[in-house]
Write a protein that holds these residues in place. Sequence first.
Motif, PDB file in Angstrom:
ATOM      1  N   ALA A   1      44.448  41.599  41.197  1.00 25.29           N
ATOM      2  CA  ALA A   1      44.002  42.966  40.904  1.00 25.29           C
ATOM      3  C   ALA A   1      44.261  43.325  39.445  1.00 25.29           C
ATOM      4  O   ALA A   1      43.418  43.955  38.795  1.00 25.29           O
ATOM      5  CB  ALA A   1      44.700  43.954  41.829  1.00 25.29           C
ATOM      6  N   ALA A   2      45.414  42.917  38.919  1.00 24.58           N
ATOM      7  CA  ALA A   2      45.719  43.194  37.509  1.00 24.58           C
ATOM      8  C   ALA A   2      44.760  42.445  36.595  1.00 24.58           C
ATOM      9  O   ALA A   2      44.318  42.982  35.578  1.00 24.58           O
ATOM     10  CB  ALA A   2      47.159  42.808  37.200  1.00 24.58           C
TER      11      ALA A   2
ATOM     12  N   ASP B   1      41.498  44.229  36.632  1.00 25.46           N
ATOM     13  CA  ASP B   1      41.619  45.453  35.846  1.00 25.46           C
ATOM     14  C   ASP B   1      41.523  45.151  34.349  1.00 25.46           C
ATOM     15  O   ASP B   1      40.843  45.857  33.606  1.00 25.46           O
ATOM     16  CB  ASP B   1      42.929  46.163  36.166  1.00 25.46           C
ATOM     17  CG  ASP B   1      43.041  47.488  35.455  1.00 25.46           C
ATOM     18  OD1 ASP B   1      42.128  48.327  35.609  1.00 25.46           O
ATOM     19  OD2 ASP B   1      44.033  47.676  34.720  1.00 25.46           O
ATOM     20  N   ARG B   2      42.201  44.102  33.900  1.00 23.26           N
ATOM     21  CA  ARG B   2      42.119  43.715  32.480  1.00 23.26           C
ATOM     22  C   ARG B   2      40.690  43.347  32.091  1.00 23.26           C
ATOM     23  O   ARG B   2      40.241  43.674  30.987  1.00 23.26           O
ATOM     24  CB  ARG B   2      43.065  42.555  32.185  1.00 23.26           C
ATOM     25  CG  ARG B   2      44.512  42.942  32.117  1.00 23.26           C
ATOM     26  CD  ARG B   2      45.391  41.818  31.569  1.00 23.26           C
ATOM     27  NE  ARG B   2      45.235  40.556  32.263  1.00 23.26           N
ATOM     28  CZ  ARG B   2      45.922  40.177  33.331  1.00 23.26           C
ATOM     29  NH1 ARG B   2      46.829  40.991  33.844  1.00 23.26           N
ATOM     30  NH2 ARG B   2      45.722  38.998  33.879  1.00 23.26           N
TER      31      ARG B   2
ATOM     32  N   HIS C   1      37.985  44.562  33.432  1.00 27.23           N
ATOM     33  CA  HIS C   1      37.214  45.816  33.352  1.00 27.23           C
ATOM     34  C   HIS C   1      37.545  46.581  32.073  1.00 27.23           C
ATOM     35  O   HIS C   1      36.665  47.196  31.469  1.00 27.23           O
ATOM     36  CB  HIS C   1      37.461  46.680  34.592  1.00 27.23           C
ATOM     37  CG  HIS C   1      36.616  46.299  35.763  1.00 27.23           C
ATOM     38  ND1 HIS C   1      35.310  46.672  35.902  1.00 27.23           N
ATOM     39  CD2 HIS C   1      36.902  45.541  36.843  1.00 27.23           C
ATOM     40  CE1 HIS C   1      34.813  46.191  37.018  1.00 27.23           C
ATOM     41  NE2 HIS C   1      35.767  45.485  37.615  1.00 27.23           N
ATOM     42  N   VAL C   2      38.792  46.551  31.654  1.00 24.07           N
ATOM     43  CA  VAL C   2      39.169  47.194  30.389  1.00 24.07           C
ATOM     44  C   VAL C   2      38.457  46.493  29.226  1.00 24.07           C
ATOM     45  O   VAL C   2      37.920  47.147  28.326  1.00 24.07           O
ATOM     46  CB  VAL C   2      40.700  47.187  30.203  1.00 24.07           C
ATOM     47  CG1 VAL C   2      41.090  47.570  28.791  1.00 24.07           C
ATOM     48  CG2 VAL C   2      41.349  48.117  31.209  1.00 24.07           C
TER      49      VAL C   2
ATOM     50  N   THR D   1      34.384  50.556  42.065  1.00 19.10           N
ATOM     51  CA  THR D   1      33.810  50.342  40.744  1.00 19.10           C
ATOM     52  C   THR D   1      32.471  49.629  40.885  1.00 19.10           C
ATOM     53  O   THR D   1      32.391  48.585  41.535  1.00 19.10           O
ATOM     54  CB  THR D   1      34.753  49.482  39.877  1.00 19.10           C
ATOM     55  OG1 THR D   1      36.035  50.088  39.857  1.00 19.10           O
ATOM     56  CG2 THR D   1      34.223  49.334  38.474  1.00 19.10           C
TER      57      THR D   1
END
Length: 182
Positions: free
Chosen positions: A26-27, A30-31, A33-34, A164
Amino acid sequence: MTELFTWIFAALFVLVIIAWYLSYTAARLDRLHVRLGGTLAALDARLVRRAEAAVELANSGLLDGATALLLATAAGESLESPSEHGEAREQAESDLTEALELALTPAVVEALRETPHGQDLVDKVGSACTRVQLARRFHNDAVTDVRRVRHKWTIRAFHLAGHTPLPSTVEFDDEMPSPLAT
């Protein structure tokens, strides 16, 4: 009794490993997507700079009136297009690319390079076009990475992407006018 504790410890150990893996995944997502947001912002900035360079060239007085009007109109539409990427934005950017190709013929570029101001404008437009190409490629690479990770079964099974939306690539003609490429 010790056998029961061994099984409980083993089950807890497996659950901790699974939780760690899901948290790590998940992290990572997330990275990605950033990173995707950053590449999109960079692409937007490069598109604005290219349109501004085209407007500056059109308003320089170094082009004939019809060419300057064509270029200024296409650049204005690019600047006024919606900020979110979609068909309208992509069409406006493709139109600007086409206007630059029509305006910057080899003869026009050669004439512009004979004056210091014209040389600066040609360099600015060429640099802006190159940066747009690079920014679009970086963004599309980031989209590909996000899509690849989001297609993994663990991401889908545990809904790690949440709600998302799946990103899409940005497709428009960003070819640099041929006289600027040399």
